[in-house]
Enzyme design. Structure first.
Site, PDB file in Angstrom:
ATOM      1  N   TRP A 169       0.825  -1.215   0.000  1.00  0.00           N
ATOM      2  CA  TRP A 169       0.000   0.000   0.000  1.00  0.00           C
ATOM      3  C   TRP A 169       0.852   1.256   0.000  1.00  0.00           C
ATOM      4  O   TRP A 169       0.547   2.209   0.700  1.00  0.00           O
ATOM      5  CB  TRP A 169      -0.959   0.051   1.204  1.00  0.00           C
ATOM      6  N   ILE A 170       1.912   1.241  -0.770  1.00  0.00           N
ATOM      7  CA  ILE A 170       2.834   2.370  -0.702  1.00  0.00           C
ATOM      8  C   ILE A 170       2.528   3.369  -1.822  1.00  0.00           C
ATOM      9  O   ILE A 170       2.771   3.103  -3.009  1.00  0.00           O
ATOM     10  CB  ILE A 170       4.305   1.888  -0.770  1.00  0.00           C
ATOM     11  N   LEU A 254       4.085  10.487  10.419  1.00  0.00           N
ATOM     12  CA  LEU A 254       2.650  10.291  10.196  1.00  0.00           C
ATOM     13  C   LEU A 254       1.845  11.427  10.813  1.00  0.00           C
ATOM     14  O   LEU A 254       0.833  11.862  10.262  1.00  0.00           O
ATOM     15  CB  LEU A 254       2.189   8.957  10.796  1.00  0.00           C
ATOM     16  N   ARG A 258      -1.013  13.422   8.917  1.00  0.00           N
ATOM     17  CA  ARG A 258      -2.378  13.456   9.461  1.00  0.00           C
ATOM     18  C   ARG A 258      -2.879  14.887   9.564  1.00  0.00           C
ATOM     19  O   ARG A 258      -4.051  15.171   9.318  1.00  0.00           O
ATOM     20  CB  ARG A 258      -2.400  12.852  10.870  1.00  0.00           C
ATOM     21  N   GLU A 378      -2.882   6.676   7.385  1.00  0.00           N
ATOM     22  CA  GLU A 378      -2.447   7.613   8.435  1.00  0.00           C
ATOM     23  C   GLU A 378      -3.233   7.369   9.716  1.00  0.00           C
ATOM     24  O   GLU A 378      -3.592   8.291  10.437  1.00  0.00           O
ATOM     25  CB  GLU A 378      -2.646   9.077   8.009  1.00  0.00           C
ATOM     26  N   PHE A 398      -5.129  -0.700  23.059  1.00  0.00           N
ATOM     27  CA  PHE A 398      -4.660  -1.184  21.757  1.00  0.00           C
ATOM     28  C   PHE A 398      -4.559  -2.705  21.716  1.00  0.00           C
ATOM     29  O   PHE A 398      -4.710  -3.300  20.675  1.00  0.00           O
ATOM     30  CB  PHE A 398      -3.298  -0.582  21.417  1.00  0.00           C
TER      31      PHE A 398
HETATM   32  C1  LIG Z   1      -4.654   4.046  -0.920  1.00  0.00           C
HETATM   33  C2  LIG Z   1      -3.752   3.767   0.230  1.00  0.00           C
HETATM   34  C3  LIG Z   1      -2.484   4.329   0.271  1.00  0.00           C
HETATM   35  C4  LIG Z   1      -1.610   4.035   1.321  1.00  0.00           C
HETATM   36  N1  LIG Z   1      -0.354   4.582   1.326  1.00  0.00           N
HETATM   37  C5  LIG Z   1       0.545   4.191   2.267  1.00  0.00           C
HETATM   38  C6  LIG Z   1       1.894   4.637   2.223  1.00  0.00           C
HETATM   39  O1  LIG Z   1       2.275   5.463   1.354  1.00  0.00           O
HETATM   40  N2  LIG Z   1       2.773   4.182   3.128  1.00  0.00           N
HETATM   41  C7  LIG Z   1       2.401   3.287   4.097  1.00  0.00           C
HETATM   42  O2  LIG Z   1       3.258   2.901   4.873  1.00  0.00           O
HETATM   43  N3  LIG Z   1       1.133   2.845   4.175  1.00  0.00           N
HETATM   44  C8  LIG Z   1       0.189   3.266   3.290  1.00  0.00           C
HETATM   45  N4  LIG Z   1      -1.112   2.812   3.352  1.00  0.00           N
HETATM   46  C9  LIG Z   1      -1.452   1.824   4.363  1.00  0.00           C
HETATM   47  C10 LIG Z   1      -2.317   2.326   5.498  1.00  0.00           C
HETATM   48  O3  LIG Z   1      -1.582   3.154   6.341  1.00  0.00           O
HETATM   49  C11 LIG Z   1      -2.892   1.116   6.230  1.00  0.00           C
HETATM   50  O4  LIG Z   1      -3.831   0.531   5.380  1.00  0.00           O
HETATM   51  C12 LIG Z   1      -3.526   1.461   7.556  1.00  0.00           C
HETATM   52  O5  LIG Z   1      -2.549   1.790   8.504  1.00  0.00           O
HETATM   53  C13 LIG Z   1      -4.394   0.326   8.104  1.00  0.00           C
HETATM   54  O6  LIG Z   1      -3.703  -0.878   8.071  1.00  0.00           O
HETATM   55  P1  LIG Z   1      -4.380  -2.198   7.470  1.00  0.00           P
HETATM   56  O7  LIG Z   1      -4.999  -1.861   6.168  1.00  0.00           O
HETATM   57  O8  LIG Z   1      -3.365  -3.257   7.499  1.00  0.00           O
HETATM   58  O9  LIG Z   1      -5.531  -2.516   8.477  1.00  0.00           O
HETATM   59  P2  LIG Z   1      -5.464  -3.383   9.800  1.00  0.00           P
HETATM   60  O10 LIG Z   1      -4.409  -2.839  10.667  1.00  0.00           O
HETATM   61  O11 LIG Z   1      -5.419  -4.815   9.436  1.00  0.00           O
HETATM   62  O12 LIG Z   1      -6.876  -3.050  10.420  1.00  0.00           O
HETATM   63  C14 LIG Z   1      -8.081  -3.771  10.136  1.00  0.00           C
HETATM   64  C15 LIG Z   1      -9.194  -3.184  10.963  1.00  0.00           C
HETATM   65  O13 LIG Z   1      -8.884  -3.385  12.325  1.00  0.00           O
HETATM   66  C16 LIG Z   1      -8.988  -2.192  13.051  1.00  0.00           C
HETATM   67  N5  LIG Z   1      -8.053  -2.236  14.172  1.00  0.00           N
HETATM   68  C17 LIG Z   1      -6.697  -2.263  14.119  1.00  0.00           C
HETATM   69  N6  LIG Z   1      -6.191  -2.305  15.351  1.00  0.00           N
HETATM   70  C18 LIG Z   1      -7.245  -2.291  16.207  1.00  0.00           C
HETATM   71  C19 LIG Z   1      -7.367  -2.302  17.620  1.00  0.00           C
HETATM   72  N7  LIG Z   1      -6.299  -2.321  18.407  1.00  0.00           N
HETATM   73  N8  LIG Z   1      -8.595  -2.307  18.155  1.00  0.00           N
HETATM   74  C20 LIG Z   1      -9.702  -2.266  17.364  1.00  0.00           C
HETATM   75  N9  LIG Z   1      -9.638  -2.236  16.031  1.00  0.00           N
HETATM   76  C21 LIG Z   1      -8.436  -2.259  15.466  1.00  0.00           C
HETATM   77  C22 LIG Z   1      -8.661  -1.149  12.027  1.00  0.00           C
HETATM   78  O14 LIG Z   1      -9.156   0.109  12.424  1.00  0.00           O
HETATM   79  C23 LIG Z   1      -9.366  -1.699  10.813  1.00  0.00           C
HETATM   80  O15 LIG Z   1     -10.720  -1.362  10.878  1.00  0.00           O
HETATM   81  C24 LIG Z   1      -2.019   3.156   2.353  1.00  0.00           C
HETATM   82  C25 LIG Z   1      -3.308   2.620   2.314  1.00  0.00           C
HETATM   83  C26 LIG Z   1      -4.181   2.923   1.275  1.00  0.00           C
HETATM   84  C27 LIG Z   1      -5.550   2.329   1.259  1.00  0.00           C
END
Ligand SMILES: Cc1cc2nc3c(=O)[nH]c(=O)nc-3n(C[C@H](O)[C@H](O)[C@H](O)COP(=O)(O)OP(=O)(O)OC[C@H]3O[C@@H](n4cnc5c(N)ncnc54)[C@H](O)[C@@H]3O)c2cc1C
Ligand SMILES: Cc1cc2nc3c(=O)[nH]c(=O)nc-3n(C[C@H](O)[C@H](O)[C@H](O)COP(=O)(O)OP(=O)(O)OC[C@H]3O[C@@H](n4cnc5c(N)ncnc54)[C@H](O)[C@@H]3O)c2cc1C
Lengths: 399, 261
Positions: A169-170, A254, A258, A378, A398
């Site tokens: 997702w970078i 971040l 944000r 973010e 968390f």
């Molecule tokens: C278009 C796009 C561009 C992006 N660009 C970048 C980038 O340039 N660089 C980069 O490093 N990343 C990037 N990302 C990644 C983004 O930062 C992550 O998708 C985000 O941090 C969420 O991680 P995940 O998708 O793995 O979700 P997960 O961490 O798997 O989360 C799944 C669900 O669980 C929930 N959750 C997580 N932890 C908890 C908790 N403790 N308690 C309750 N609920 C929880 C979340 O809120 C979510 O609803 C990008 C994402 C997208 C979609």
């Protein structure tokens, strides 16, 4: 095409809270959006791409890349000015604002805050000019909200570092010249064998670096997203960001991004509401203007209220940041509220445009879909709730 | 090279434009901006100044709001501004505007300027006459409506495109030159430009500062007078010609009816 809605502008009355140079900057970015972005966005979104390499120099000329940083060709703006630029870019499309955020707030900020003098000299001026593109690799396929679990490893080999692992997702990954990659280092002296998380400045033409574009996105389509793979990627010892170790490094970047998003989301919301207001006025249903019905006015009023609250919150947080007084929890309040309300506004506007709203002829569903990503990256909304919850209760929920 | 650019502050053509009680263009109750066609003149001046040595001064004749036009040019990169502001100028026609401009340009340049750049036409009056009038008053050669421009060996050379031909024109410097919207792509003010403009000098001159007699300008001494005006009728719904095999004929009939063929 969007046009400022005089009644909405008058209601918001935010102009009076802004300095003349802030208003001028916002006006220039809005005009840039009108002339260089809006005419193409539907096409880019449909094609699932954006001419990032051509746009970056134009954003550079405007002085928007790394604009809140000092020196090295950066403009040295205030936080509020930076936020307003994000707002106006995101009013065009969240993908374009992402291009700017990732370049300036993530990649350039990491180098500016934590890099060596050589790293700064080598990358920052070209990145500020938009001649070199950067990306920021923190998220991994299995670790998003919890980056501490990352599997990407940096192993010391003599003076060199050797990277193995992957990122997912970078933003800008497949078009970047340089990647700031966060990796878990080895440290044989600890019981786990693990050291701290460190950042590395990786030229993307280094052997062992591979970027693959992620296709079939339904959101942020006018933005290039990729996965990165590192296979025995060898870096000289001075490729590490010397001034930081631990998760504090990426997290502090971040926080900058944000901050830009909490302004940006209000730009997307404003654009949708401006479009919906114009549409409701011109659309006739059951013999009169859609805008003349109470149900429509309830929607419009509620949306204007939330737009105004969110915009005021953004300006408030901008002023706090410029005073050096902002906290991470406050940034979380802004990111959580403004993304959440923006997506609600975008969806509600879509109902006003009804069938026309589902097309790319109007930007509302494009914005609504984009905001799904903006709510996710973010820090997801849930993560920000946990941050605010912890600040209020002193208890971390968390894990 | 010291370049003076004449820029006009005009009502925003995107917004509603109207006339005041005295039948002059309403310039106070409307949003105004730097005439978009003058951005090309500013851009050309900046390019020339950047390519060599030189300073760019922008001059405007206009009401209070005209300071906006100067600010915009300074944000784009011009070095300093001159605003000729005097209630007596209200309602001035093109000859009077050019009279005031001539004195302002001379004073701004400290004698004779090396190059005066102007737009193709203002976006409100759109007469395209002020450059020629100004050249006459300054006693300088004029080349108008250039779509390319070069300065070398004390001469200005450029191309003027018309429907049938392209002329290459040349004049010794100093000269008055107006440029078209084909000559360049005006830059956006950059963030740094916006901040830098706040510190750039802007002088405000009255008619007295320029030694111009108020009796020579203004509505009373204008050579032309607007007697009356009516708002443009709202645009009519377009006519859709359905092609049932005779589309061409119908189109021709439509054009003939409108006396276009
Ligand atoms: C278009 C796009 C561009 C992006 N660009 C970048 C980038 O340039 N660089 C980069 O490093 N990343 C990037 N990302 C990644 C983004 O930062 C992550 O998708 C985000 O941090 C969420 O991680 P995940 O998708 O793995 O979700 P997960 O961490 O798997 O989360 C799944 C669900 O669980 C929930 N959750 C997580 N932890 C908890 C908790 N403790 N308690 C309750 N609920 C929880 C979340 O809120 C979510 O609803 C990008 C994402 C997208 C979609
Ligand atoms: C329909 C109509 C009605 C008019 N009615 C009246 C009237 O009732 N009474 C009256 O007195 N006059 C009237 N005028 C003239 C009007 O005031 C003109 O706008 C003015 O004199 C300048 O001419 P222009 O805008 O056509 O400039 P143009 O000749 O089109 O301008 C060419 C270039 O000259 C320069 N320039 C022009 N004006 C300025 C300025 N003020 N400051 C700096 N640079 C400038 C710019 O570089 C511009 O690009 C009328 C004009 C028209 C078309």
């Amino acid at each position: 095409m969007s046009a400022p809605n005089p009644a909405l502008t008058k209601l918001l009355a935010t102009d009076g809270l802004l300095e003349e140079d802030e208003r001028d900057l916002a006006a220039v970015v809005r005009r840039f959006g009108d002339e260089k972005l809006r005419p193409h966005l539907a096409e880019w979104f449909e094609a699932g791409t954006v001419p990032a390499r051509e746009l970056a120099p134009e954003l550079g000329k405007l002085g928007l890349l790394g604009m809140h940083l000092d020196g090295y060709g950066c403009a040295g703006s205030t936080a509020t000015q930076y936020g307003l630029a994000c707002l106006e870019l995101e009013a065009a499309d969240s993908g374009i604002r992402s291009l700017m955020s990732v370049q300036g707030s993530l990649a350039m900020t990491a180098i500016h805050k934590f890099g060596s003098e050589e790293q700064k000299q080598e990358w920052l001026p070209r990145m500020a000019a938009g001649e070199a593109l950067g990306c920021f690799g923190l998220t991994e396929p299995d670790f998003g909200s919890d980056p501490a679990g990352m599997r990407t490893r940096a192993r010391r080999d003599g003076d060199d570092w050797v990277l193995n692992g992957s990122k997912m997702w970078i933003t800008n990954g497949p078009v970047a010249d340089v990647a700031v990659v966060w990796a878990q280092t080895d440290d044989p002296s600890t019981s786990s064998g693990r050291g701290k998380i460190r950042g590395f400045v990786v030229p993307t033409d280094t052997p062992g670096f591979e970027a693959t574009e992620i296709e079939h996105k339904l959101s942020l389509r006018a933005s290039i997203t990729g996965s990165l793979a590192f296979t025995d990627l060898r870096l000289p010892g001075d490729a590490v960001l010397p001034e930081v170790a631990g998760l504090r490094g990426p997290l502090s970047c971040l926080s900058e991004a944000r901050f830009g998003i909490l302004f940006g989301a209000m730009g997307a919301a404003r654009e949708c509401l401006e479009i919906a207001l114009a549409y409701a006025e011109s659309r006739k249903v059951f013999d009169k203007s859609l805008s003349g019905y109470q149900i429509t006015q309830t929607k419009l009023a509620d949306m204007a209220v939330e737009l105004m609250k969110g915009t005021l919150l953004a300006i408030h947080l901008g002023r706090r940041k410029d005073a050096g007084a902002i906290t991470n929890e406050q940034v979380s309040v802004g990111k959580l509220n403004n993304c959440r309300e923006a997506i609600k506004i975008a969806r509600e506007c879509r109902t006003i445009l009804a069938a026309n709203g589902i097309t790319l002829d109007y930007p509302v569903m494009r914005h609504a879909n984009n905001l799904e990503s903006v709510m996710t990256y973010e820090g997801t909304s849930e993560v920000h709730q946990l941050i605010i919850g912890q600040a209020l209760t002193g208890e971390s929920a968390f894990r | 090279m010291n370049i003076v650019v004449c820029v006009k502050y005009v009502p925003d053509a995107q917004a509603d434009r109207t006339f005041s009680q005295d039948n002059t263009t309403d310039r106070t109750n409307v949003d105004g901006l730097l005439s978009e066609l003058d951005e090309y003149a500013v851009e050309e001046a900046l390019k020339l100044a950047e390519a060599g040595e030189g300073e760019v001064t922008v001059v405007t004749v206009g009401p209070d709001g005209a300071a906006e036009a100067i600010k915009k040019a300074l944000q784009m990169g011009a070095d300093k501004g001159v605003h000729v502001l005097d209630d007596a100028i209200h309602g001035s026609d093109a000859p009077a505007t050019s009279l005031v401009l001539a004195e302002a340009v001379k004073k701004a340049a400290g004698g004779s300027p090396e190059l005066v750049l102007m737009g193709l036409a203002s976006t409100d009056g759109t007469m395209s006459v002020v450059p020629a009038m100004l050249a006459e008053r300054l006693g300088l050669p004029q080349i108008t409506q250039l779509s390319s421009l070069e300065i070398a060996d004390g001469k200005v050379t450029g191309r003027r495109d018309s429907d049938a031909a392209s002329d290459t024109l040349e004049a010794p410097l100093p000269a008055v030159v107006s440029v078209t919207d084909q000559i360049n792509e005006p830059r956006y003010p950059s963030f740094k430009g916006i901040m830098a403009a706040k510190k750039k000098p802007v002088e405000t001159w009255s008619l007295a500062d320029l030694g111009v007699d108020a009796g020579q300008v203004g509505l009373e001494s204008a050579w032309t007078k607007v007697e009356s005006f009516t708002a443009r009728p709202p645009r009519e719904q377009g006519e859709i010609v359905t092609d049932e095999g005779d589309g061409g004929t119908k189109l021709a009939e439509f054009l003939a009816k409108a006396k276009l063929i």
